[in-house]
Design a protein around this motif. Sequence first.
Motif, PDB file in Angstrom:
ATOM      1  N   ALA A  26      44.824   1.083  15.943  1.00  0.00           N
ATOM      2  CA  ALA A  26      46.058   1.242  15.179  1.00  0.00           C
ATOM      3  C   ALA A  26      46.327   0.020  14.330  1.00  0.00           C
ATOM      4  N   THR A  27      46.051  -1.140  14.901  1.00  0.00           N
ATOM      5  CA  THR A  27      46.247  -2.368  14.129  1.00  0.00           C
ATOM      6  C   THR A  27      45.264  -2.441  12.985  1.00  0.00           C
ATOM      7  N   ALA A  28      44.011  -2.038  13.239  1.00  0.00           N
ATOM      8  CA  ALA A  28      42.999  -2.086  12.189  1.00  0.00           C
ATOM      9  C   ALA A  28      43.366  -1.162  11.034  1.00  0.00           C
ATOM     10  N   THR A 212      54.409  -7.858  14.782  1.00  0.00           N
ATOM     11  CA  THR A 212      55.186  -6.720  14.287  1.00  0.00           C
ATOM     12  C   THR A 212      54.318  -5.659  13.628  1.00  0.00           C
ATOM     13  N   ALA A 213      52.995  -5.773  13.784  1.00  0.00           N
ATOM     14  CA  ALA A 213      52.090  -4.756  13.242  1.00  0.00           C
ATOM     15  C   ALA A 213      52.300  -3.428  13.954  1.00  0.00           C
ATOM     16  N   ALA A 251      53.746 -14.823  13.702  1.00  0.00           N
ATOM     17  CA  ALA A 251      53.028 -15.846  12.926  1.00  0.00           C
ATOM     18  C   ALA A 251      52.885 -15.443  11.463  1.00  0.00           C
ATOM     19  N   VAL A 252      52.617 -14.171  11.199  1.00  0.00           N
ATOM     20  CA  VAL A 252      52.495 -13.712   9.809  1.00  0.00           C
ATOM     21  C   VAL A 252      53.778 -13.981   9.033  1.00  0.00           C
ATOM     22  N   ASN A 253      54.915 -13.776   9.662  1.00  0.00           N
ATOM     23  CA  ASN A 253      56.191 -13.985   8.996  1.00  0.00           C
ATOM     24  C   ASN A 253      56.575 -15.461   8.898  1.00  0.00           C
ATOM     25  N   THR A 302      41.130  -7.646  14.841  1.00  0.00           N
ATOM     26  CA  THR A 302      41.887  -7.031  13.746  1.00  0.00           C
ATOM     27  C   THR A 302      43.122  -7.851  13.418  1.00  0.00           C
ATOM     28  N   GLN A 303      43.753  -8.422  14.438  1.00  0.00           N
ATOM     29  CA  GLN A 303      44.928  -9.261  14.218  1.00  0.00           C
ATOM     30  C   GLN A 303      44.565 -10.556  13.471  1.00  0.00           C
TER      31      GLN A 303
END
Length: 346
Positions: A26-28, A212-213, A251-253, A302-303
């Motif tokens: 799902a993340t991928a 939050t993915a 971390a992305v945010n 994937t993350q």
Amino acid sequence: MREGAVKHTGRRKGRSRFLVGMLSLATAIGMVGVTAGEASAKVNDTPLFKEYRVNSCGMPSYTSGPWKNKSKGEADGVKVRTWKKAGNYKTVILLDGMRAEYGYSGWEINTNVQKLVNAGVNVVEPIGGPASFYADWDGPSNFNGQPFTYKWRCVITKSLIRTLDANGFRVGNGKYAIMGLSSGGGAALTIAAQNRQNFDRAASLSGYNWMTAPGMRTAIRLSMLDIAPAPFNVDAMYGPPWSPRWSTNDAVNNLQGMRGMKIYVGSGNGIVGQHSFDTGSSAVSLFNDVFKGSPLELLSFTQTKAFEVFAAINGIPVMSSYSMGTHSWGYWQDMVWDAKNRGFFR
């Protein structure tokens, strides 16, 4: 236990893992401190080791377990084990994963990275915090009867930094490095991004850097139900899935806070590799590595790729390392030395 780790009883098979299964797909698809005690040990026959206790920010002042009574004569505070050498140019704080224990860090039990101290880098390992994500939680976890609230962000950014500063660990350019594995990986990136006065580089090894993915909140919820001896309630950490604290600690945010820092991310691809037999050749070890370690590492892969893409879009350079491997210590040890050899600590 690998060469360079301090020997002791009560070893674990140090593995930080999530129960996620197909959520990886799902993340991928979704993205194209006060000193209270000390001891001594040796690395390469040079006395370099000290153990400290730092203020626990209201958490229990013991390390024998989350809610056991403190042993008579045991020092107060969170235990931190350190390796330091005069003339070293950097200090790195190493965060453990989901199954962190209260006696020793998995880094010490399962790797030789303490030998960084003989290569110019002081090593700091906070002890404890299973399933904590090194965060300040909203409240106690009610699923396991936890009688206190995790305050690990306070410990790392306030108590620990004050203790390290007071004992000469702020070396080189005056800022620290921080690295974490698995659940500690995204935490390391976020802690550094939000505390630039203390950190100038951060690394996530097989980390979960996009919390939050799609599917990730559920994946983390399931992972916390698998922590022995009793499950943790993820809602006690950042609140329900719609709480803004999930984004604040993603971390992305926090990428804009990493601008100008050295960032390193690494992951295996989930395929059994050279370190898959490091913990022994028993059927249980092989089962854990193939049927648990593989999907966990695929998810972190994937993350990690997603984080790298977001960083590139924002014009933030990232050092990365990808290899054949699963969610286990041998690969994380390799990543640390890869980062060292490529100048991450310089």
